[in-house]
Structures are given as C-alpha cells and as structure tokens.
Design a protein around this motif. Structure first.
Motif, short mmCIF file in Angstrom:
data_model
loop_
_atom_site.label_atom_id
_atom_site.label_comp_id
_atom_site.label_asym_id
_atom_site.label_seq_id
_atom_site.Cartn_x
_atom_site.Cartn_y
_atom_site.Cartn_z
N GLU A 49 0.84 -1.19 0.00
CA GLU A 49 0.00 0.00 0.00
C GLU A 49 0.88 1.25 0.00
O GLU A 49 2.04 1.20 0.44
CB GLU A 49 -0.92 0.01 1.22
CG GLU A 49 -1.86 -1.18 1.30
CD GLU A 49 -2.86 -1.24 0.15
OE1 GLU A 49 -3.17 -0.20 -0.45
OE2 GLU A 49 -3.32 -2.36 -0.16
N ASP A 51 1.08 3.84 1.90
CA ASP A 51 1.62 4.32 3.18
C ASP A 51 2.42 3.24 3.93
O ASP A 51 2.78 3.41 5.08
CB ASP A 51 0.51 4.87 4.08
CG ASP A 51 -0.42 3.80 4.63
OD1 ASP A 51 -0.55 2.73 3.99
OD2 ASP A 51 -1.03 4.02 5.69
N ASP A 52 2.74 2.12 3.26
CA ASP A 52 3.52 1.06 3.89
C ASP A 52 5.00 1.38 3.90
O ASP A 52 5.54 1.91 2.93
CB ASP A 52 3.35 -0.27 3.13
CG ASP A 52 2.03 -0.94 3.38
OD1 ASP A 52 1.38 -0.65 4.41
OD2 ASP A 52 1.63 -1.77 2.54
N ASP A 65 2.21 -0.20 8.20
CA ASP A 65 1.63 1.10 7.83
C ASP A 65 2.21 2.20 8.71
O ASP A 65 2.67 1.95 9.82
CB ASP A 65 0.11 1.06 7.92
CG ASP A 65 -0.38 0.86 9.34
OD1 ASP A 65 -0.61 1.87 10.03
OD2 ASP A 65 -0.50 -0.30 9.77
#
Length: 107
Positions: A49, A51-52, A65
């Motif tokens: 993702e 924001d990972d 995250d």
C-alpha cells in the motif's frame, strides 16, 4: 526505524505464502483492543500500500503502515514451538506492559 523477522519466522511465512500461491509478504500493525489498550495485527499482504514501510528479513518482506510504525519500531517477530503450542512472538522494545491474558499490550 525497522521491523524484522527471525529466520524461523521468515521460514514459516515463506511456507504459508507458497501454500497460498500469492502474496508479497507479511503485514504487521496494531489496533485498539483488549484490557491493556493495543493488540497486534498480523496478516499476509497481497500488495504494498502507498503508506507502507517495507523491510526484508531472510527473503520475506515485512510491511508496516505509517500509523502503526511508532508502536512497532524495533520489533522482532519470532516463530516458536513450546511443547504443544506454537506461534508468533513479538519482541517489542516499546512495550511497557501486557495484560494477564497476553492478548494486548501498553506502550
């Protein structure tokens, strides 16, 4: 900042990713829960993702995250077998205490 796996944990994750036939790694996080306030989340990740934060330990990607990272920074995830019990163990230097049942922790 980092989150790592032991070799035993990485081997266990690799085995399950192979069985699933898909996945990019293991996602770790925290959620509000239990009598001490927070609990760990653990799941297989099928994609990274935006924001990972991503690290790699023994060939396995570890995804966290941004919101969970301050609570997990420095954590090492191990996989152990003790008698009839087996499972993941979090070695988190940020933990101040755990509840009696072991399901939640406090920072």
């Amino acid at each position: 900042m980092s989150v790592t796996l032991t070799e035993a944990a990485a081997k266990h994750v690799q085995k399950y990713l192979a069985r699933r036939g898909k996945g990019v790694g293991l996602r770790l996080g925290v959620k509000t829960s239990g009598c001490s306030g927070m609990a760990y989340k653990l799941e297989f990740a099928d994609q990274v993702e935006p924001d990972d934060k991503v690290w790699e330990s023994f060939g396995v990607k570890v995804l966290v995250d941004e919101k969970s990272l301050p609570y997990l920074d420095g954590t090492e995830l191990d996989y152990t077998r003790e008698g009839l019990q087996e499972g993941f163990k979090f070695h988190n230097p940020n933990e101040k205490s755990r509840c009696g049942c072991g399901e939640s922790f406090q920072i």
